[in-house]
Design an enzyme around this catalytic site. Sequence first.
Site, PDB file in Angstrom:
ATOM      1  N   LYS A 187       0.748  -1.302   0.003  1.00 33.65           N
ATOM      2  CA  LYS A 187       0.085   0.030  -0.138  1.00 33.65           C
ATOM      3  C   LYS A 187       0.910   1.156  -0.129  1.00 33.65           C
ATOM      4  O   LYS A 187       0.183   2.380  -0.385  1.00 33.65           O
ATOM      5  CB  LYS A 187      -0.933  -0.044   1.182  1.00 33.65           C
TER       6      LYS A 187
HETATM    7  N1  PMP Z   1      -4.049  -7.768   1.297  1.00 32.72           N
HETATM    8  C1  PMP Z   1      -3.874  -7.045   2.006  1.00 32.72           C
HETATM    9  C2  PMP Z   1      -3.217  -7.437   3.334  1.00 32.72           C
HETATM   10  C3  PMP Z   1      -4.280  -5.730   2.038  1.00 32.72           C
HETATM   11  O1  PMP Z   1      -4.179  -4.641   3.069  1.00 32.72           O
HETATM   12  C4  PMP Z   1      -4.975  -5.289   0.704  1.00 32.72           C
HETATM   13  C5  PMP Z   1      -5.408  -3.836   0.611  1.00 32.72           C
HETATM   14  N2  PMP Z   1      -6.771  -3.858   1.060  1.00 32.72           N
HETATM   15  C6  PMP Z   1      -5.237  -6.232  -0.115  1.00 32.72           C
HETATM   16  C7  PMP Z   1      -4.537  -7.505   0.171  1.00 32.72           C
HETATM   17  C8  PMP Z   1      -6.058  -5.931  -1.315  1.00 32.72           C
HETATM   18  O2  PMP Z   1      -5.514  -5.199  -2.499  1.00 32.72           O
HETATM   19  P1  PMP Z   1      -6.374  -4.000  -3.031  1.00 32.72           P
HETATM   20  O3  PMP Z   1      -6.966  -3.064  -2.133  1.00 32.72           O
HETATM   21  O4  PMP Z   1      -5.402  -3.266  -3.904  1.00 32.72           O
HETATM   22  O5  PMP Z   1      -7.220  -4.724  -3.887  1.00 32.72           O
END
Ligand code: PMP
Length: 468
Positions: free
Chosen positions: A54
């Site tokens: 992130k």
């Molecule tokens: N895994 C984790 C640990 C995350 O923090 C996130 C973000 N919410 C995701 C997967 C999914 O990624 P995205 O929000 O970019 O779809």
Amino acid sequence: SLPLRQITILYMWLNNILETIGNTPLIKLNKITKNLPCTVLAKVEYFNPGNSIKDRMALKMLEVAEKEGKIKPGGTIIEGTSGNTGMGLALAACVKGYKCIFTTTDKQSKEKADILKAVGAEVIVCPTNVEPEDPRSYYSVSKRLATEVPNSWYVNQYDNLANRLAHYEQTGPEIWEQTEGKITHLVVAAGTGGTIVGTAMYLKEKNPNIKVWAIDTYGSLLKKYFDTGEIDQKEVYPYISEGFGEDFVPANYDMSVIDEFTKVTDKDGAVMTRRIAKDEGMFCGYSAGSCVQGLQQLAKGPDGKDRLTRDDVVVLIFHDHGSRYVGKVYNDQWMLERGFLDVKTFKDVVGGRGAQRLISLTCSDTVAAAIELMKKYDIENIPVLENGENKGAISEGGLFNKILNNPDIKTQTVASVMEKAYPEVAFETPVERLSTYITRENGAVLSRDESGALHIVTKYDIIQSLSK
Ligand code: PMP
């Protein structure tokens, strides 16, 4: 004259922590997917400074907001987040001189809020059990703050398209280069959609034949929406998996770049997360386990046939680091309470021995009779029962000492020489817990089955069971 970044690279140092974002390693999985014929590589995103993928989108969203004039120097970043996005935003805010206010819920652990505070953010904890529209919800509070706090910018990672842009510009090209264009499949746990959609958009431009597989969880409506186009609130309920799955469809989604979805259970994801740490030495977050489990599910097509080949190069994304989950998936008690650990119990030990009558004595039996039973059945621990009640115990060790002191003891009653009764525990008690009852003085544990019949588990049984 060289741009500043290039000058500092010449001198081998970086200007600030934000320059360490990205260019994460792509690492081959050697054990956990060895049942598959293909090469499986993990893009291990916990190497980012905030320990998650992130960081990439947090910085990108902020840079775009700056460029679009949505936030001015000294301004305040506002977002509803308790996790990885907050960390990324907070790091960017430190370096660039902004304030951060994050709203979170009281469901989240206190540690998460403390981590964000440690990097300078203000964290407002809101109640969990209210509707999103309720003015007290973390969603409403962050929206309200965005209108009230001067020179503030409400990030909204769900609908902010700079989220997926970060992955189109960075994650996708890095994977393409690191595999020298050989990637055939991309597998990603999907939440806001930023990671999967941005990365897939880039990779499919390079090679439209690349298959993109999304991982969802039970309690999220994403898969059903992908399969049918329907936003079905009946799909939505609380779940334990973390970081992915959604109860709405964020604007970052472009479902046309995704080929297939699968749902992974909370238990399968959690168990696999622990296996990744043990088998590969990668201490990852929950969604990494769900991602590996999802690949295992999708490796067989709907017809049940294997659909990956030796030539395939599968890339998984491991979003974050295991340190966020030490009180959860990496905590045995937490796993046990949710039924995620298949532990052996007293009941299993008894079942594994086959039907066996409990050998017992009564208080009025003689010591000679006790010794006879020990010899006949080759046992060391015998409970003493009166009308089915657990009154005491005769053990080989205790008896041995007493006979040495007084050889005439053989004619005495069991009641006069017996030791403390063996402890009684629940039939479902895990074997590991049973071992805590075994001491030098106490060699066995008793328990009653569903019909009320007593069973014994000895030190020997426990050693046998744990070494299997
Ligand atoms: N895994 C984790 C640990 C995350 O923090 C996130 C973000 N919410 C995701 C997967 C999914 O990624 P995205 O929000 O970019 O779809």
